[in-house]
Design a protein around this motif. Sequence first.
Motif, PDB file in Angstrom:
ATOM      1  N   LEU A  40       2.050   9.059 -28.726  1.00  0.00           N
ATOM      2  CA  LEU A  40       1.684   9.754 -29.954  1.00  0.00           C
ATOM      3  C   LEU A  40       0.566   9.032 -30.711  1.00  0.00           C
ATOM      4  O   LEU A  40      -0.222   9.660 -31.419  1.00  0.00           O
ATOM      5  CB  LEU A  40       2.907   9.876 -30.873  1.00  0.00           C
ATOM      6  N   GLN A  41       0.502   7.703 -30.545  1.00  0.00           N
ATOM      7  CA  GLN A  41      -0.491   6.910 -31.264  1.00  0.00           C
ATOM      8  C   GLN A  41      -1.711   6.567 -30.416  1.00  0.00           C
ATOM      9  O   GLN A  41      -2.613   5.863 -30.876  1.00  0.00           O
ATOM     10  CB  GLN A  41       0.145   5.602 -31.747  1.00  0.00           C
ATOM     11  N   PHE A  42      -1.732   7.055 -29.181  1.00  0.00           N
ATOM     12  CA  PHE A  42      -2.780   6.665 -28.243  1.00  0.00           C
ATOM     13  C   PHE A  42      -4.148   7.138 -28.732  1.00  0.00           C
ATOM     14  O   PHE A  42      -4.352   8.309 -29.021  1.00  0.00           O
ATOM     15  CB  PHE A  42      -2.488   7.267 -26.865  1.00  0.00           C
ATOM     16  N   ARG A  43      -5.088   6.207 -28.826  1.00  0.00           N
ATOM     17  CA  ARG A  43      -6.459   6.532 -29.223  1.00  0.00           C
ATOM     18  C   ARG A  43      -7.422   5.771 -28.320  1.00  0.00           C
ATOM     19  O   ARG A  43      -7.134   4.667 -27.884  1.00  0.00           O
ATOM     20  CB  ARG A  43      -6.724   6.116 -30.677  1.00  0.00           C
ATOM     21  N   LEU A  44      -8.560   6.364 -28.070  1.00  0.00           N
ATOM     22  CA  LEU A  44      -9.586   5.677 -27.281  1.00  0.00           C
ATOM     23  C   LEU A  44     -10.944   6.040 -27.876  1.00  0.00           C
ATOM     24  O   LEU A  44     -11.577   7.019 -27.478  1.00  0.00           O
ATOM     25  CB  LEU A  44      -9.501   6.095 -25.809  1.00  0.00           C
ATOM     26  N   HIS A  45     -11.362   5.257 -28.883  1.00  0.00           N
ATOM     27  CA  HIS A  45     -12.633   5.497 -29.561  1.00  0.00           C
ATOM     28  C   HIS A  45     -13.597   4.380 -29.158  1.00  0.00           C
ATOM     29  O   HIS A  45     -13.483   3.248 -29.626  1.00  0.00           O
ATOM     30  CB  HIS A  45     -12.451   5.484 -31.085  1.00  0.00           C
ATOM     31  N   LEU A  46     -14.556   4.684 -28.301  1.00  0.00           N
ATOM     32  CA  LEU A  46     -15.462   3.664 -27.784  1.00  0.00           C
ATOM     33  C   LEU A  46     -16.866   3.872 -28.342  1.00  0.00           C
ATOM     34  O   LEU A  46     -17.453   4.944 -28.206  1.00  0.00           O
ATOM     35  CB  LEU A  46     -15.496   3.725 -26.259  1.00  0.00           C
ATOM     36  N   ARG A  47     -17.385   2.835 -28.988  1.00  0.00           N
ATOM     37  CA  ARG A  47     -18.762   2.848 -29.464  1.00  0.00           C
ATOM     38  C   ARG A  47     -19.575   1.859 -28.655  1.00  0.00           C
ATOM     39  O   ARG A  47     -19.043   0.862 -28.154  1.00  0.00           O
ATOM     40  CB  ARG A  47     -18.816   2.465 -30.944  1.00  0.00           C
ATOM     41  N   ARG A  48     -20.871   2.123 -28.560  1.00  0.00           N
ATOM     42  CA  ARG A  48     -21.730   1.264 -27.736  1.00  0.00           C
ATOM     43  C   ARG A  48     -21.685  -0.182 -28.200  1.00  0.00           C
ATOM     44  O   ARG A  48     -21.629  -1.111 -27.377  1.00  0.00           O
ATOM     45  CB  ARG A  48     -23.164   1.794 -27.783  1.00  0.00           C
ATOM     46  N   GLU A  49     -21.688  -0.393 -29.511  1.00  0.00           N
ATOM     47  CA  GLU A  49     -21.713  -1.769 -30.013  1.00  0.00           C
ATOM     48  C   GLU A  49     -20.388  -2.505 -29.807  1.00  0.00           C
ATOM     49  O   GLU A  49     -20.302  -3.712 -30.016  1.00  0.00           O
ATOM     50  CB  GLU A  49     -22.080  -1.779 -31.503  1.00  0.00           C
ATOM     51  N   GLN A  50     -19.359  -1.779 -29.385  1.00  0.00           N
ATOM     52  CA  GLN A  50     -18.055  -2.407 -29.157  1.00  0.00           C
ATOM     53  C   GLN A  50     -17.815  -2.772 -27.694  1.00  0.00           C
ATOM     54  O   GLN A  50     -16.809  -3.406 -27.379  1.00  0.00           O
ATOM     55  CB  GLN A  50     -16.939  -1.452 -29.596  1.00  0.00           C
ATOM     56  N   VAL A  51     -18.732  -2.375 -26.810  1.00  0.00           N
ATOM     57  CA  VAL A  51     -18.496  -2.558 -25.370  1.00  0.00           C
ATOM     58  C   VAL A  51     -18.299  -4.025 -25.020  1.00  0.00           C
ATOM     59  O   VAL A  51     -17.386  -4.392 -24.281  1.00  0.00           O
ATOM     60  CB  VAL A  51     -19.654  -1.945 -24.553  1.00  0.00           C
ATOM     61  N   GLY A  52     -19.163  -4.898 -25.548  1.00  0.00           N
ATOM     62  CA  GLY A  52     -19.053  -6.323 -25.227  1.00  0.00           C
ATOM     63  C   GLY A  52     -17.748  -6.921 -25.713  1.00  0.00           C
ATOM     64  O   GLY A  52     -17.084  -7.671 -24.980  1.00  0.00           O
ATOM     65  N   ALA A  53     -17.368  -6.595 -26.949  1.00  0.00           N
ATOM     66  CA  ALA A  53     -16.111  -7.103 -27.500  1.00  0.00           C
ATOM     67  C   ALA A  53     -14.917  -6.538 -26.741  1.00  0.00           C
ATOM     68  O   ALA A  53     -13.937  -7.245 -26.480  1.00  0.00           O
ATOM     69  CB  ALA A  53     -16.006  -6.759 -28.981  1.00  0.00           C
ATOM     70  N   LEU A  54     -14.991  -5.258 -26.379  1.00  0.00           N
ATOM     71  CA  LEU A  54     -13.910  -4.635 -25.608  1.00  0.00           C
ATOM     72  C   LEU A  54     -13.743  -5.317 -24.264  1.00  0.00           C
ATOM     73  O   LEU A  54     -12.619  -5.645 -23.850  1.00  0.00           O
ATOM     74  CB  LEU A  54     -14.214  -3.144 -25.403  1.00  0.00           C
ATOM     75  N   ALA A  55     -14.862  -5.560 -23.570  1.00  0.00           N
ATOM     76  CA  ALA A  55     -14.803  -6.211 -22.260  1.00  0.00           C
ATOM     77  C   ALA A  55     -14.250  -7.631 -22.366  1.00  0.00           C
ATOM     78  O   ALA A  55     -13.423  -8.055 -21.549  1.00  0.00           O
ATOM     79  CB  ALA A  55     -16.191  -6.228 -21.624  1.00  0.00           C
ATOM     80  N   ALA A  56     -14.704  -8.363 -23.390  1.00  0.00           N
ATOM     81  CA  ALA A  56     -14.215  -9.739 -23.576  1.00  0.00           C
ATOM     82  C   ALA A  56     -12.724  -9.736 -23.888  1.00  0.00           C
ATOM     83  O   ALA A  56     -11.957 -10.547 -23.337  1.00  0.00           O
ATOM     84  CB  ALA A  56     -14.995 -10.421 -24.689  1.00  0.00           C
ATOM     85  N   GLY A  57     -12.303  -8.829 -24.767  1.00  0.00           N
ATOM     86  CA  GLY A  57     -10.897  -8.781 -25.149  1.00  0.00           C
ATOM     87  C   GLY A  57      -9.986  -8.442 -23.989  1.00  0.00           C
ATOM     88  O   GLY A  57      -9.004  -9.144 -23.723  1.00  0.00           O
ATOM     89  N   LEU A  58     -10.305  -7.379 -23.274  1.00  0.00           N
ATOM     90  CA  LEU A  58      -9.455  -6.984 -22.150  1.00  0.00           C
ATOM     91  C   LEU A  58      -9.599  -7.936 -20.971  1.00  0.00           C
ATOM     92  O   LEU A  58      -8.650  -8.118 -20.192  1.00  0.00           O
ATOM     93  CB  LEU A  58      -9.787  -5.552 -21.717  1.00  0.00           C
ATOM     94  N   GLY A  59     -10.778  -8.555 -20.838  1.00  0.00           N
ATOM     95  CA  GLY A  59     -10.947  -9.559 -19.779  1.00  0.00           C
ATOM     96  C   GLY A  59      -9.987 -10.723 -19.961  1.00  0.00           C
ATOM     97  O   GLY A  59      -9.389 -11.222 -18.998  1.00  0.00           O
ATOM     98  N   TRP A  60      -9.816 -11.150 -21.225  1.00  0.00           N
ATOM     99  CA  TRP A  60      -8.851 -12.217 -21.504  1.00  0.00           C
ATOM    100  C   TRP A  60      -7.423 -11.718 -21.318  1.00  0.00           C
ATOM    101  O   TRP A  60      -6.636 -12.314 -20.593  1.00  0.00           O
ATOM    102  CB  TRP A  60      -9.029 -12.768 -22.914  1.00  0.00           C
TER     103      TRP A  60
END
Length: 301
Positions: free
Chosen positions: A204-224
């Motif tokens: 019910l709370q699932f969201r996936l809002h991806l912005r271009r400027e967040q790609v690097g932070a997203l990759a670093a976060g999930l990579g860890w």
Amino acid sequence: MSALLILFVCLALGILSRRYASLPEGIVPGINWWVLNIALPALVLALVPHVTVDARLWFPVAAMHLTFFGAWALFATLGQWLGWSRHRVGCLTLVCGLGNTSFIGYPMMEALHGKPGLSLAVIADQLGCFPLLAAAGIVVASMYSGRSANAATIARRVLTFPAFLALLAGAMVGLFGGWPESVEKVLMQIGQTLTPLALFSVGLQFRLHLRREQVGALAAGLGWKLLLAPLAVLGLGLAAGVGGLPLTVGVLQAAMAPMISAAILADQYGLEPRLANTVLGAGILVSLVTIPVGNLFLPAG
């Protein structure tokens, strides 16, 4: 396999319900209240008396600390190198340092390793991840948002959390031989509502809002969170001579998707809420594949 299938079905039902159904107001807080205050404590009360005191029980707890403080060190360093804001560093430390070791971790461990795996997952969550959320998480959120951390508030959150109190009560009951069979059966039946309701709530709370400027932070976060943290925990376990199910559960709990409560905390403190929700949604989706695959390569897999 059927238990693992429940994870996907309940998550999918939540996503579909949010999109197509007319939901009653307050359904998510209501479900989460039941899960956190009734189902989770009941499950803890039922399982903890069966946990055998073992010198290796330190490992699942240490795994949670390594995951959190490793994330803090990594993102503080990356933040300096890449010029991230303090809000971004705090956001990634919270969301990628704390795993969903209960809502997703419990049913996942039960699906993969039965009740013994679930018992160890409870230890990792209740003695590792939750105290970190309630104590270190508040400190990080306060530091990076510019607020001050109140020691009394932190202590009160830990000591009054129902599942933590259930952990203490369950340990005492275990010392006296455990629950009568009828009581344990009732506790387990209540506790078994955790899996379908928790995963439905996540959907019910699932969201996936991806912005271009967040790609690097997203990759670093999930990579860890999904790769480097479990590898670091695996290295710690092998170096310390830990093996079997404690090693496997410690590594898999470290590899769990980001914690929903950590994303909520990031939102409450204004630590890039959009990024927190993006990392949360993507992490949940990817981890439902990476956890079973990673389990195949671990000792108890």
